[in-house]
Write a protein that holds these residues in place. Structure first.
Motif, PDB file in Angstrom:
ATOM      1  N   SER A  16      -0.123  53.226  38.426  1.00  0.00           N
ATOM      2  CA  SER A  16      -0.982  54.368  38.104  1.00  0.00           C
ATOM      3  C   SER A  16      -0.855  54.745  36.630  1.00  0.00           C
ATOM      4  CB  SER A  16      -0.679  55.564  39.004  1.00  0.00           C
ATOM      5  OG  SER A  16       0.616  56.051  38.767  1.00  0.00           O
ATOM      6  N   TYR A  52      -8.317  50.311  41.761  1.00  0.00           N
ATOM      7  CA  TYR A  52      -8.012  51.428  42.660  1.00  0.00           C
ATOM      8  C   TYR A  52      -7.734  50.949  44.075  1.00  0.00           C
ATOM      9  CZ  TYR A  52      -8.422  54.532  38.845  1.00  0.00           C
ATOM     10  OH  TYR A  52      -8.174  55.156  37.648  1.00  0.00           O
ATOM     11  N   LEU A  55      -4.064  50.201  43.785  1.00  0.00           N
ATOM     12  CA  LEU A  55      -3.313  51.467  43.833  1.00  0.00           C
ATOM     13  C   LEU A  55      -3.187  51.971  45.271  1.00  0.00           C
ATOM     14  CD1 LEU A  55      -1.826  53.768  42.455  1.00  0.00           C
ATOM     15  CD2 LEU A  55      -4.051  54.869  42.061  1.00  0.00           C
ATOM     16  N   SER A  78      -5.724  58.041  45.935  1.00  0.00           N
ATOM     17  CA  SER A  78      -6.231  57.069  44.964  1.00  0.00           C
ATOM     18  C   SER A  78      -7.581  57.501  44.409  1.00  0.00           C
ATOM     19  CB  SER A  78      -6.372  55.690  45.613  1.00  0.00           C
ATOM     20  OG  SER A  78      -5.135  55.196  46.020  1.00  0.00           O
ATOM     21  N   TYR A  81      -7.112  60.470  42.100  1.00  0.00           N
ATOM     22  CA  TYR A  81      -6.514  60.016  40.846  1.00  0.00           C
ATOM     23  C   TYR A  81      -7.592  59.377  39.973  1.00  0.00           C
ATOM     24  CZ  TYR A  81      -3.241  57.921  37.568  1.00  0.00           C
ATOM     25  OH  TYR A  81      -2.569  57.566  36.424  1.00  0.00           O
TER      26      TYR A  81
END
Length: 135
Positions: A16, A52, A55, A78, A81
């Protein structure tokens, strides 16, 4: 407090941070005009979706998530974010916020979450020796 379980999140945290740094780097002038297309979609959207998705999978791995609710929460993390990073890009002069990038981020996270669940439902990723794998 036992921190050994929290170490499983380190790959997700590291990734991240990598996403954040690379997303906030200035873009050279004219670079957005040279983006190749793959299957009718700009290559950068594929990169967003894959990033993503990775992630979401790293978060699911860190949590050892096996049920739909846990994976859905991690997919939502996710997606949020990704939304936050998109908003931060609006502060970088050579970048901007992009709804299309947000959709690609979200699509990648959702598809990866579904793949994670499918893999665990089929037993492809089951770890029968781990007592926490039933979460």
């Amino acid at each position: 407090m036992d921190w050994s379980g929290h170490r499983r999140y380190l790959p997700a945290v590291g990734f991240s941070l990598l996403l954040l740094v690379t997303s906030l780097l200035p873009v050279p002038e004219g670079a957005s005009e040279q983006v190749p297309v793959l299957l009718g979609v700009a290559l950068d959207k594929w990169v967003h979706a894959a990033s993503y998705g990775v992630l979401a999978v790293l978060l699911a791995w860190g949590r050892r998530a096996r049920n739909v609710v846990a994976v859905a929460v991690l997919v939502a993390v996710s997606v949020c974010y990704g939304a936050g990073v998109e908003l931060l890009q609006g502060l970088v002069p050579s970048r901007g916020t992009s709804g299309a990038d947000f959709v690609a981020n979200a699509a990648g996270a959702v598809l990866a979450g579904l793949a994670w669940l499918a893999a665990h439902r089929s037993g492809a990723l089951s770890d029968r020796t781990d007592p926490q794998s039933r979460q």
